[in-house]
Design a protein around this motif. Structure first.
Motif, short mmCIF file in Angstrom:
data_model
loop_
_atom_site.label_atom_id
_atom_site.label_comp_id
_atom_site.label_asym_id
_atom_site.label_seq_id
_atom_site.Cartn_x
_atom_site.Cartn_y
_atom_site.Cartn_z
N ASN A 170 33.75 30.70 28.04
CA ASN A 170 34.24 30.08 29.24
C ASN A 170 33.32 28.99 29.54
N LEU A 171 33.93 27.77 29.78
CA LEU A 171 33.52 26.57 30.37
C LEU A 171 34.03 26.23 31.52
N LEU A 172 33.23 26.08 32.96
CA LEU A 172 33.59 25.99 34.20
C LEU A 172 32.75 24.90 34.96
N PRO A 200 23.27 19.51 36.95
CA PRO A 200 23.13 20.13 38.21
C PRO A 200 23.14 21.72 38.16
N HIS A 201 23.27 22.28 39.35
CA HIS A 201 23.09 23.63 39.60
C HIS A 201 24.13 24.53 38.64
N ARG A 202 23.72 25.40 38.05
CA ARG A 202 24.42 26.34 37.34
C ARG A 202 24.85 27.68 37.98
N PHE A 203 26.03 27.95 38.18
CA PHE A 203 26.54 28.97 38.82
C PHE A 203 26.63 30.06 37.91
N ARG A 204 26.64 31.59 38.63
CA ARG A 204 26.85 32.51 37.76
C ARG A 204 28.26 32.89 37.61
N TYR A 205 28.85 33.28 36.53
CA TYR A 205 30.05 33.41 35.93
C TYR A 205 30.66 34.67 37.05
N LYS A 206 29.89 35.69 37.17
CA LYS A 206 30.21 36.56 38.25
C LYS A 206 30.64 35.92 39.41
N ASP A 207 30.03 35.23 40.15
CA ASP A 207 30.05 34.57 41.44
C ASP A 207 31.52 33.89 41.48
N LEU A 208 31.87 33.09 40.33
CA LEU A 208 32.91 32.22 40.22
C LEU A 208 34.10 33.16 40.03
N HIS A 209 34.05 34.17 39.19
CA HIS A 209 35.16 35.22 39.03
C HIS A 209 35.38 35.66 40.34
N VAL A 210 34.51 36.22 41.16
CA VAL A 210 35.02 36.73 42.70
C VAL A 210 35.48 35.69 43.47
N ALA A 211 34.82 34.46 43.33
CA ALA A 211 35.38 33.38 44.39
C ALA A 211 36.69 32.93 44.09
N THR A 212 37.29 33.28 43.01
CA THR A 212 38.85 32.58 42.58
C THR A 212 39.50 34.08 42.43
N ARG A 213 39.06 35.15 42.99
CA ARG A 213 39.81 36.50 42.99
C ARG A 213 40.11 36.63 41.51
N GLY A 214 39.22 36.83 40.54
CA GLY A 214 39.49 36.99 39.24
C GLY A 214 40.24 35.74 38.50
N PHE A 215 40.25 34.67 38.84
CA PHE A 215 41.17 33.70 38.29
C PHE A 215 42.75 33.78 38.43
N LYS A 216 42.61 34.32 39.73
CA LYS A 216 44.28 34.84 39.84
C LYS A 216 45.42 33.67 39.64
N GLU A 217 46.44 33.72 39.27
CA GLU A 217 47.41 32.77 39.43
C GLU A 217 47.69 32.21 40.58
N SER A 218 47.79 33.06 41.75
CA SER A 218 48.18 32.45 42.80
C SER A 218 46.99 31.64 43.47
N GLU A 219 45.82 31.34 42.80
CA GLU A 219 44.84 30.58 43.21
C GLU A 219 44.93 29.23 42.57
N ILE A 220 45.94 29.12 41.55
CA ILE A 220 45.80 27.83 40.64
C ILE A 220 46.39 26.67 41.72
N LYS A 278 41.43 27.31 43.15
CA LYS A 278 40.80 27.34 44.40
C LYS A 278 39.68 28.72 44.72
N GLY A 279 38.72 28.36 44.88
CA GLY A 279 37.89 29.35 45.37
C GLY A 279 36.95 29.46 46.62
N VAL A 280 36.38 30.43 46.94
CA VAL A 280 35.68 30.56 48.17
C VAL A 280 34.36 31.43 47.78
N LEU A 281 33.30 30.75 47.82
CA LEU A 281 31.94 31.32 47.49
C LEU A 281 31.53 32.41 48.64
N ARG A 282 31.11 33.36 47.98
CA ARG A 282 31.00 34.67 48.91
C ARG A 282 29.66 34.26 49.62
N ALA A 283 28.57 33.80 48.88
CA ALA A 283 27.52 33.68 49.60
C ALA A 283 27.35 32.79 50.82
#
Length: 677
Positions: free
Chosen positions: A415-417, A330-350, A361-366
């Motif tokens: 990175n595998l996401l 299925p759809h392949r996301f850009r790593y940059k978009d997922l990095h932004v969505a999770t606020r840089g994979f911040k611990e507070s988003e775990i 947890k992430g929020v897609l900017r688009a």
């Protein structure tokens, strides 16, 4: 006289609440400042929604931003809906244009991989016609159709489901009265209005068109009976898609649009529409294109060098090189978009941590959509990639309301996401054992959850195109959505094989307490080993205890405790004390008995998931409870004796504790490859 009036007021009040819960509508009398989700060429121009211009190979998408609840409350039938819109197609002045546009209901606003031309920007050759698309399409086509037999004359309207082959098609026209038809040229450079109505009760689709100056005809152009419930998902997005081709092109406009659930769409105010602005002629466009080509040729060499540099860089560094298993995913996301969505994979988003990775947890900017991003962690790169590929291959094409929906994936460097729908209420495990006040699951919720898991497993075992063995059914892999419905997830250990064949897995994987005893001897997972884990899960939900409680002096096995209570003639002593005895006795008795039967030491004694569904729905009576006394000690003695007759006794159950304390056959416990997550 007071009592009837009071009753009437209450009745009207509750009816209004029900109707309100079912209402969903919107009206666009022009699109200035609208919040539509636009993709591709699509844009707002002079209060009109412009899907394409007259350039070659252009695609445009536009969707209403909020999902539509397609099913009635507590019903499997699709709700009645109605939509009305006004469109205008402006072809090339050199010849007739193409290819047309479509109104669509889609489970997503993203139509990944869609192609232009005959596919109208909706599908492509690889996914055309697949039932997993869940697409309802009404096409307004201006060229010879995708299917030469049914759409041979062009300028037609067709109703499609999941593909570009029309199940019903008619040349564009409208009825004057009930017999006489007048042709409508979809490219006559004048606005045309269309109505699409679905009767959820009669399961009937009507499509009607007419010039803007003509009110809605009494008789629809197309009227067919079709049940959309297998096509629709719980929530769908309404919108439009248009496309041009290599030789034919038109500008496609939507001037106004309304839609309503459970009622007729509101009329549009034509006076608020703006006229379509004059477009440049093809000759002017050709001159502009030639000028642009000359300009671009100046920098072409530099661009080629840049592209060559990027290619060499990626090749040397081995980044983003597609492997065979990636091609059909299925759809392949850009790593940059997922990095932004999770606020840089911040611990507070775990939101979760397991043996194979961390979930953020992430929020897609688009789109603003909430997602769950699973970051795979493995010291063994090959093994990590293998598990990663397994989850994409299995979950990526599965679609069921009681399974977690995989939206897409990303592979960048090491990175595998994986990107899933965000399920807000966390796992069943966290809710069962939460110490917070007000988070105790009621028995009604628990019974609904176990029925949902059973439905998901039945889909995996029997109803999908292949057999899927989950191999890790447990409470922490069951997620609970906003409506407290269960969704089975985490398919990293899943295996697929064709119906009628046997699984070839030879390693023991899973989580201690949920592993079927035959796995320790043969290493072969099967539908029956999933049933065993489901049986343990039933007992866990009913008793509020983990399958194994590790204590310093001894390990307490859940099955042993239930059997002890059974021997003492009161199986209800094992029930979760948090329920405060607030449960349906017959349902609790059924769940405990079914849990013991599903976790039987002999695979052949366990029921299939289809039988489990029938027991839970009371379509069949569990053999243990058939023809029993209604109450009293005699009934308890009968239940106990029947469980013994089925081989469900303390000395015949092979529990997790026996795996650690002794060998099974000639294989010692130290040789097991047990993966706990």
């Amino acid at each position: 006289m007071a009592e009837p009036s009071y009753f009437l007021v209450l009745l009207l009040f509750f009816c209004s609440l029900f109707l309100k819960s079912q209402s969903f509508d919107f009206v666009y009398n022009g699109f200035n400042g609208s919040d539509l989700v636009l993709d591709g060429y699509a844009r707002i121009k002079d209060k009109a929604l412009k899907l394409t211009d007259r350039s070659q190979n252009v695609i445009g998408h536009a969707f209403f931003p909020k999902p539509i609840p397609m099913f009635k409350n507590s019903s499997l039938d699709v709700s009645t809906f109605s939509t009305h819109f006004v469109f205008q197609i402006v072809p090339s002045d050199a010849n007739r244009g193409g290819y047309g546009f479509a109104f669509i209901l889609s489970p997503s606003t993203q139509l990944f991989g869609a192609q232009g031309g005959h596919y109208l920007g909706v599908l492509n050759p690889s996914n055309d016609g697949k039932s997993s698309n869940h697409l309802f399409i009404v096409e307004f086509d201006t060229v010879t159709g995708y299917n030469e037999t049914s759409d041979r004359y062009g300028n037609h309207i067709g109703i499609n489901v999941n593909g570009m082959n029309s199940i019903a098609s008619e040349s564009a026209s409208y009825y004057k009265g009930t017999q006489k038809k007048e042709d409508v040229d979809l490219e006559e450079k004048e606005p045309i209005q269309a109505w699409i109505d679905y009767d959820g009760l009669a399961k009937q689709v009507n499509v009607t068109v007419s010039p803007l100056s003509v009110s809605k005809p009494i008789k629809p152009l197309i009227s067919i009976f079709i049940d959309l419930s297998p096509v629709m998902k719980d929530y769908m997005y309404a919108g439009f898609s248009a496309a041009t081709g290599e030789k034919k092109a038109s500008s496609h406009y939507i001037l106004g649009w309304s839609l309503k659930l459970n009622g007729f769409s509101d009329p549009l105010d034509v006076s608020q529409f703006s006229p379509i602005p004059a477009e440049q002629s093809s000759s002017s466009q050709n001159k502009l294109k030639r000028a642009l080509i000359v300009t671009f040729s100046v920098v072409l060499f530099i661009l080629l060098l840049a592209l060559l540099s990027i290619f060499v860089y990626r090749k040397v560094m081995k980044f983003d090189v597609l492997e065979d298993w990636e091609l059909d995913c299925p759809h392949r996301f850009r790593y940059k978009d997922l990095h932004v969505a999770t606020r840089g994979f911040k611990e507070s988003e775990i939101i979760g941590v397991g043996g194979f990775g961390t979930v953020y947890k992430g929020v897609l900017r688009a789109t603003g959509a909430e997602v769950a991003v699973k970051k795979i962690i493995s010291n063994d790169t090959l093994k990590g990639t293998r598990e990663f590929a397994a989850e994409i291959e299995s979950l990526g094409r599965l679609r069921h309301k009681h399974l977690v929906n995989l939206q897409g994936w990303c592979k960048n460097k090491s990175n595998l996401l994986l990107v899933y729908d965000y399920v807000p209420n966390g796992s069943l495990h966290s809710l069962l054992y939460s110490s917070k006040k007000g988070t105790v699951l009621s028995w009604e919720q628990r019974f609904n959850i176990i029925k949902g898991i059973a439905s998901g497993l039945l889909y995996l075992h029997e109803e999908w195109e292949k057999v899927v063995i989950h191999r890790d059914v447990k409470s922490s892999n069951v997620l609970i959505d906003r409506n407290m419905n269960a969704r089975l997830g985490d398919f990293g250990l899943a295996r697929l094989y064709d119906h009628g064949q046997n699984s070839h897995t030879t390693n023991v994987v899973g989580t201690i307490g949920y592993i079927a005893p035959e796995l320790t001897r043969t290493g072969k997972a099967s539908k029956s080993t999933d049933v065993f884990a489901y049986g343990i899960l039933l007992l866990e939900v009913a008793c509020g205890r983990t399958p194994v409680v590790y204590q310093p002096d001894r390990n307490v096995i859940l099955v042993d405790r239930i059997l002890d209570c059974l021997q003492m003639s009161n199986i209800f002593d094992a029930v979760d004390p948090k329920l405060n005895s607030t449960y349906t006795i017959e349902e609790m008795e059924l769940v405990l008995g079914l849990g013991l039967l599903c976790s039987h030491r002999k695979p052949e004694a366990r029921p299939t998931m289809r039988q489990v569904i029938r027991y839970l729905n009371r379509d069949e009576i569990l053999p243990v409870f058939d023809n029993l006394n209604s109450f009293g000690s005699k009934r308890a003695d009968q239940i106990r004796s029947r469980f013994k007759a089925l081989g469900l006794t303390d000395d015949s159950i092979i529990t997790t504790s026996s795996i650690h304390s002794s060998s099974v056959g000639e294989m010692s416990s130290s040789s097991f490859e047990i993966t706990g997550r």
